[in-house]
Write a protein that holds these residues in place. Structure first.
Motif, PDB file in Angstrom:
ATOM      1  N   GLY A  48       0.556  -1.466   0.164  1.00  0.00           N
ATOM      2  CA  GLY A  48       0.111  -0.269   0.185  1.00  0.00           C
ATOM      3  C   GLY A  48       0.517   1.393  -0.577  1.00  0.00           C
ATOM      4  N   VAL A  49       0.487   2.255   0.371  1.00  0.00           N
ATOM      5  CA  VAL A  49       1.445   3.639   0.577  1.00  0.00           C
ATOM      6  C   VAL A  49       1.783   3.770   1.986  1.00  0.00           C
ATOM      7  CG1 VAL A  49       0.894   6.082   0.817  1.00  0.00           C
ATOM      8  CG2 VAL A  49      -0.690   4.689  -0.300  1.00  0.00           C
ATOM      9  N   PRO A  50       3.117   3.806   1.928  1.00  0.00           N
ATOM     10  CA  PRO A  50       4.020   3.662   2.722  1.00  0.00           C
ATOM     11  C   PRO A  50       3.604   4.804   3.919  1.00  0.00           C
ATOM     12  CG  PRO A  50       5.592   2.549   1.298  1.00  0.00           C
ATOM     13  CD  PRO A  50       3.848   3.869   0.913  1.00  0.00           C
ATOM     14  N   GLY A  51       3.346   4.109   5.486  1.00  0.00           N
ATOM     15  CA  GLY A  51       3.284   4.902   6.208  1.00  0.00           C
ATOM     16  C   GLY A  51       1.941   5.395   6.349  1.00  0.00           C
ATOM     17  N   ASP A  52       0.750   5.216   5.744  1.00  0.00           N
ATOM     18  CA  ASP A  52      -0.718   5.139   5.974  1.00  0.00           C
ATOM     19  C   ASP A  52      -0.781   4.018   6.679  1.00  0.00           C
ATOM     20  OD1 ASP A  52      -2.869   6.787   4.238  1.00  0.00           O
ATOM     21  OD2 ASP A  52      -3.166   4.403   4.927  1.00  0.00           O
ATOM     22  N   ARG A  53      -1.924   4.768   7.437  1.00  0.00           N
ATOM     23  CA  ARG A  53      -2.812   3.783   8.625  1.00  0.00           C
ATOM     24  C   ARG A  53      -3.213   2.796   8.132  1.00  0.00           C
ATOM     25  NH1 ARG A  53      -5.836   4.840  12.692  1.00  0.00           N
ATOM     26  NH2 ARG A  53      -6.714   3.569  12.500  1.00  0.00           N
ATOM     27  N   HIS A  54      -3.851   2.959   7.015  1.00  0.00           N
ATOM     28  CA  HIS A  54      -3.862   1.340   5.862  1.00  0.00           C
ATOM     29  C   HIS A  54      -2.832   0.680   5.301  1.00  0.00           C
ATOM     30  CE1 HIS A  54      -7.958   3.524   6.389  1.00  0.00           C
ATOM     31  NE2 HIS A  54      -8.278   2.498   7.357  1.00  0.00           N
ATOM     32  N   ALA A  55      -1.721   0.799   5.145  1.00  0.00           N
ATOM     33  CA  ALA A  55      -1.066  -0.130   4.853  1.00  0.00           C
ATOM     34  C   ALA A  55      -0.855  -1.796   4.987  1.00  0.00           C
ATOM     35  CB  ALA A  55       0.453   0.831   4.698  1.00  0.00           C
ATOM     36  N   GLY A  56      -0.196  -2.563   4.168  1.00  0.00           N
ATOM     37  CA  GLY A  56      -0.138  -3.369   5.360  1.00  0.00           C
ATOM     38  C   GLY A  56      -0.409  -5.012   4.142  1.00  0.00           C
ATOM     39  N   HIS A  57       0.416  -5.902   4.360  1.00  0.00           N
ATOM     40  CA  HIS A  57      -0.107  -7.030   3.479  1.00  0.00           C
ATOM     41  C   HIS A  57      -2.048  -7.392   4.197  1.00  0.00           C
ATOM     42  CE1 HIS A  57       2.935  -7.209   0.348  1.00  0.00           C
ATOM     43  NE2 HIS A  57       4.065  -7.334   1.272  1.00  0.00           N
ATOM     44  N   ALA A  58      -1.312  -7.873   5.197  1.00  0.00           N
ATOM     45  CA  ALA A  58      -2.691  -8.813   6.100  1.00  0.00           C
ATOM     46  C   ALA A  58      -3.394  -7.293   7.148  1.00  0.00           C
ATOM     47  CB  ALA A  58      -2.106  -9.230   7.038  1.00  0.00           C
ATOM     48  N   ARG A  59      -4.781  -7.420   7.734  1.00  0.00           N
ATOM     49  CA  ARG A  59      -4.864  -6.792   7.911  1.00  0.00           C
ATOM     50  C   ARG A  59      -6.137  -7.607   9.172  1.00  0.00           C
ATOM     51  NH1 ARG A  59     -10.955  -5.244   6.989  1.00  0.00           N
ATOM     52  NH2 ARG A  59     -11.402  -6.051   6.331  1.00  0.00           N
ATOM     53  N   PRO A  60      -6.407  -6.802  10.079  1.00  0.00           N
ATOM     54  CA  PRO A  60      -7.237  -7.605  11.579  1.00  0.00           C
ATOM     55  C   PRO A  60      -8.901  -7.534  10.564  1.00  0.00           C
ATOM     56  CG  PRO A  60      -6.842  -5.332  12.466  1.00  0.00           C
ATOM     57  CD  PRO A  60      -6.264  -5.333  10.948  1.00  0.00           C
ATOM     58  N   ALA A  61      -9.050  -8.870  10.820  1.00  0.00           N
ATOM     59  CA  ALA A  61     -10.886  -8.586  10.514  1.00  0.00           C
ATOM     60  C   ALA A  61     -11.263  -7.880  11.301  1.00  0.00           C
ATOM     61  CB  ALA A  61     -11.239 -10.089  10.710  1.00  0.00           C
ATOM     62  N   ASP A  62     -12.648  -7.819  11.042  1.00  0.00           N
ATOM     63  CA  ASP A  62     -13.174  -5.843  11.796  1.00  0.00           C
ATOM     64  C   ASP A  62     -15.125  -6.656  11.104  1.00  0.00           C
ATOM     65  OD1 ASP A  62     -13.742  -5.408   9.177  1.00  0.00           O
ATOM     66  OD2 ASP A  62     -12.640  -3.533   8.876  1.00  0.00           O
TER      67      ASP A  62
END
Length: 202
Positions: A48-62
């Motif tokens: 994603g965008v480095p430094g952005d709060r939504h960056a990452g290969h994975a995210r927690p389910a919500d």
């Protein structure tokens, strides 16, 4: 084009399309909360965008994926958020407020020149000068968090946090993930490639 429900009939089909639009603004959420700020250029990695709060290969389910236990690591298909100015204007009219700004609701990209941006199908690709590309995951369903941000920006209008969810239905924009890394810049053209669409019925 057939509209038959016969199992062996051809499904309703829309051919693939290519067209150009404009990347009007690029923004990043690198502070507290999910609000974004203008950044003339954004580097894109496969996370994603480095430094952005939504960056990452994975995210927690919500709550958007209730079929997984809350907090379960899942693939991050929500690396970037895309919105369109005409759709934000329509949300503002429905809410009776002067405007709804992209940065209030955490948008990363503002795309001009696409009618009904939110309705673009999953699998649509956005190709940018220099080679970076995004893949659309799907519609970004409106939520009370974004509504609360609009309410804070428009004091004096009661109930905006809840009203936003209904007013923004079908207009909130898209979420996408990085398919090819590169750099993107505000004010440049973008090519959209919409895949062939077939209406699936059981």
């Amino acid at each position: 084009m057939s509209s038959s429900t016969d199992l062996f009939a051809e499904p309703d089909t829309l051919p693939a399309q290519r067209f150009r639009a404009r990347l009007a603004r690029t923004l990043i959420a690198d502070g507290e909360g999910f609000a974004t700020r203008d950044a003339p250029r954004l580097p894109l990695t496969l996370e994603g965008v480095p430094g952005d709060r939504h960056a990452g290969h994975a995210r927690p389910a919500d709550s958007r994926v209730p079929w997984y236990p809350r907090g379960t690591p899942i693939r991050n298909a929500r690396q970037l958020t895309l919105v369109a100015p005409d759709e934000l204007d329509a949300i503002a009219r429905r809410l009776g407020v002067p405007e709804v700004r992209p940065e209030w609701i955490g948008a990363n990209l503002v795309v001009e020149g696409v009618g009904r941006l939110t309705w673009l199908p999953p699998g649509t690709r956005l190709h940018f000068p220099g080679g970076a590309a995004l893949a659309v995951e799907g519609e970004n369903a409106p939520c009370r968090h974004a509504g609360a941000a609009v309410a804070r920006a428009c004091p004096g209008v009661a109930g905006l946090d809840l009203a936003f969810v209904k007013a923004a239905a079908g207009l909130r924009g898209l979420v996408a993930w990085v398919e090819r890394a590169g750099e993107i810049a505000a004010g440049t053209d973008v090519e959209l490639r919409v895949p062939t669409q077939r209406l699936w019925r059981r």
